[in-house]
Design an enzyme around this catalytic site. Structure first.
Site, PDB file in Angstrom:
ATOM      1  N   GLY A 111      -3.707 -10.944   0.744  1.00 31.37           N
ATOM      2  CA  GLY A 111      -5.090 -11.307   1.499  1.00 31.37           C
ATOM      3  C   GLY A 111      -6.030 -11.995   0.522  1.00 31.37           C
ATOM      4  N   ASP A 137      10.169  -2.040   1.076  1.00 30.84           N
ATOM      5  CA  ASP A 137      10.169  -3.288   0.887  1.00 30.84           C
ATOM      6  C   ASP A 137      11.308  -3.835   0.641  1.00 30.84           C
ATOM      7  OD1 ASP A 137       9.985  -5.977   0.332  1.00 30.84           O
ATOM      8  OD2 ASP A 137       8.514  -6.068  -1.602  1.00 30.84           O
ATOM      9  N   ASP A 147       2.326   1.338  -0.895  1.00 29.40           N
ATOM     10  CA  ASP A 147       2.424  -0.075  -0.442  1.00 29.40           C
ATOM     11  C   ASP A 147       3.740  -0.374  -1.492  1.00 29.40           C
ATOM     12  OD1 ASP A 147       1.945  -2.610   0.086  1.00 29.40           O
ATOM     13  OD2 ASP A 147       0.553  -3.148  -1.725  1.00 29.40           O
ATOM     14  N   HIS A 148       4.761  -1.377  -0.797  1.00 24.72           N
ATOM     15  CA  HIS A 148       5.954  -1.830  -1.606  1.00 24.72           C
ATOM     16  C   HIS A 148       6.653  -0.711  -2.233  1.00 24.72           C
ATOM     17  CE1 HIS A 148       4.794  -6.233  -0.969  1.00 24.72           C
ATOM     18  NE2 HIS A 148       3.682  -5.924  -1.222  1.00 24.72           N
TER      19      HIS A 148
HETATM   20  P1  13P Z   1      -3.403  -9.640  -3.116  1.00 26.14           P
HETATM   21  O1  13P Z   1      -3.435  -8.877  -4.368  1.00 26.14           O
HETATM   22  O2  13P Z   1      -3.120 -10.975  -2.873  1.00 26.14           O
HETATM   23  O3  13P Z   1      -4.705  -9.213  -2.449  1.00 26.14           O
HETATM   24  O4  13P Z   1      -2.235  -9.033  -2.166  1.00 26.14           O
HETATM   25  C1  13P Z   1      -2.303  -7.571  -1.874  1.00 26.14           C
HETATM   26  C2  13P Z   1      -1.231  -7.103  -1.358  1.00 26.14           C
HETATM   27  O5  13P Z   1      -0.451  -7.902  -0.566  1.00 26.14           O
HETATM   28  C3  13P Z   1      -0.510  -5.805  -1.702  1.00 26.14           C
HETATM   29  O6  13P Z   1       0.694  -5.585  -0.993  1.00 26.14           O
END
Ligand code: 13P
Length: 286
Positions: free
Chosen positions: A207, A103, A81-82
């Protein structure tokens, strides 16, 4: 079963649900999320963001995530992620992640497109999927930066998807990472326009704190991957705290179990709202 994220998202497009992408930081969270997925027969994504690797080194947690996905009896994709640096993205691919995000949301759009294309070329060599972001989701994954929300321009999203050919596109519609300071007001007008113009599966970051009603509206309007991080960490912390307060922890392994339970409860709740329950067994994995 370890699978490519692209296949999971195509199935979610065909059968109108969203795949939960759960951030994990240790083995207990991995075990809790996989338990919820197996019990509800949900396909899932396990993910970790580059900024979290100072706590959970990729060389250690990465192989654990891949091994857990391989051992699961539901389809599981493993995602970075990212991703911010090419060396981290390459390390994740070498470990066996089946998806990576680049990202470039903070970059000028031309540069975001150019680097995303390079990342896509690299990922294709490994047969992995690629996610990118256009517009700018608020906050930052680990809360270290207070990034302002910059809602996605639907026209720009169309151009970005066509030029980069990414497998998943994260958009900004008023969503933000971390706990919302006030109730989020998602821009469904933007989501619907992007969905009209772009056929690639869309991703909702941030989310945690989004209402069930809004989640459902999102996955019925093109969002096929929903990222959950803070809610998992909060649920694990709460489960441990309540177990101590309730006198249920009498040693390390009770603590271990309380962490698993926290991750499990949070993941299971979200799988229901995402309509991914019972989708794992007849999933079409191309
Ligand atoms: P939250 O921490 O708001 O659930 O976001 C998760 C997210 O988007 C990770 O990339």
């Amino acid at each position: 079963m370890l699978v490519n994220m692209k296949d999971l998202l195509s199935d979610a497009q065909k059968r109108n649900y969203a795949v939960g992408s759960f951030s994990v930081a240790n083995m207990e969270m991995v075990l809790g999320v996989i338990k919820a997925a197996e019990e509800t027969r949900s396909p899932i994504i396990l993910q970790i963001a580059e900024v979290r690797l100072n706590h959970s080194p990729l060389a250690l947690i990465g192989p654990l995530m891949v091994a857990a996905a391989e051992a699961a009896d539901v389809p599981v994709a493993v995602h970075l992620d990212h991703g911010k640096t090419l060396c981290c993205i390459e390390q994740a691919l070498d470990i066996g992640f089946t998806s990576v995000m680049f990202d470039g949301s903070h970059l000028p759009v031309e540069e975001n497109i150019a680097v995303t294309k390079d990342v896509a070329l690299l990922a294709r060599e490994y047969g992995a999927a690629v996610e990118a972001e256009i517009g700018c989701v608020g906050g930052s994954e680990d809360g270290s930066e207070d990034i302002a929300i910059n809602c996605t321009s639907p026209e720009q999203a169309k151009r970005f998807a066509a030029e980069t050919k990414v497998d998943a596109l994260a958009i900004a519609i008023g969503n933000a990472h971390g706990n919302y300071k006030e109730e989020p007001h998602l821009r469904f007008d933007i989501l619907e326009k992007v969905h009209e113009l772009v056929s690639v599966p869309l991703v909702l970051h941030g989310g945690t704190g989004i209402s069930e009603k809004d989640f459902i509206r999102c996955h019925q309007s093109g969002i096929k991957k929903i990222n959950i991080a803070t809610a998992t960490f909060d649920s694990v912390e709460r489960s441990v705290r309540e177990s101590y307060e309730g006198g249920r922890i009498h040693g390390y392994y009770d603590l271990h179990q309380a962490e698993i339970d926290g991750a499990y409860k949070n993941a299971k709740r979200h799988m229901g709202v995402f309509y991914s329950v019972q989708k794992s067994d007849d999933i079409n994995l191309f």
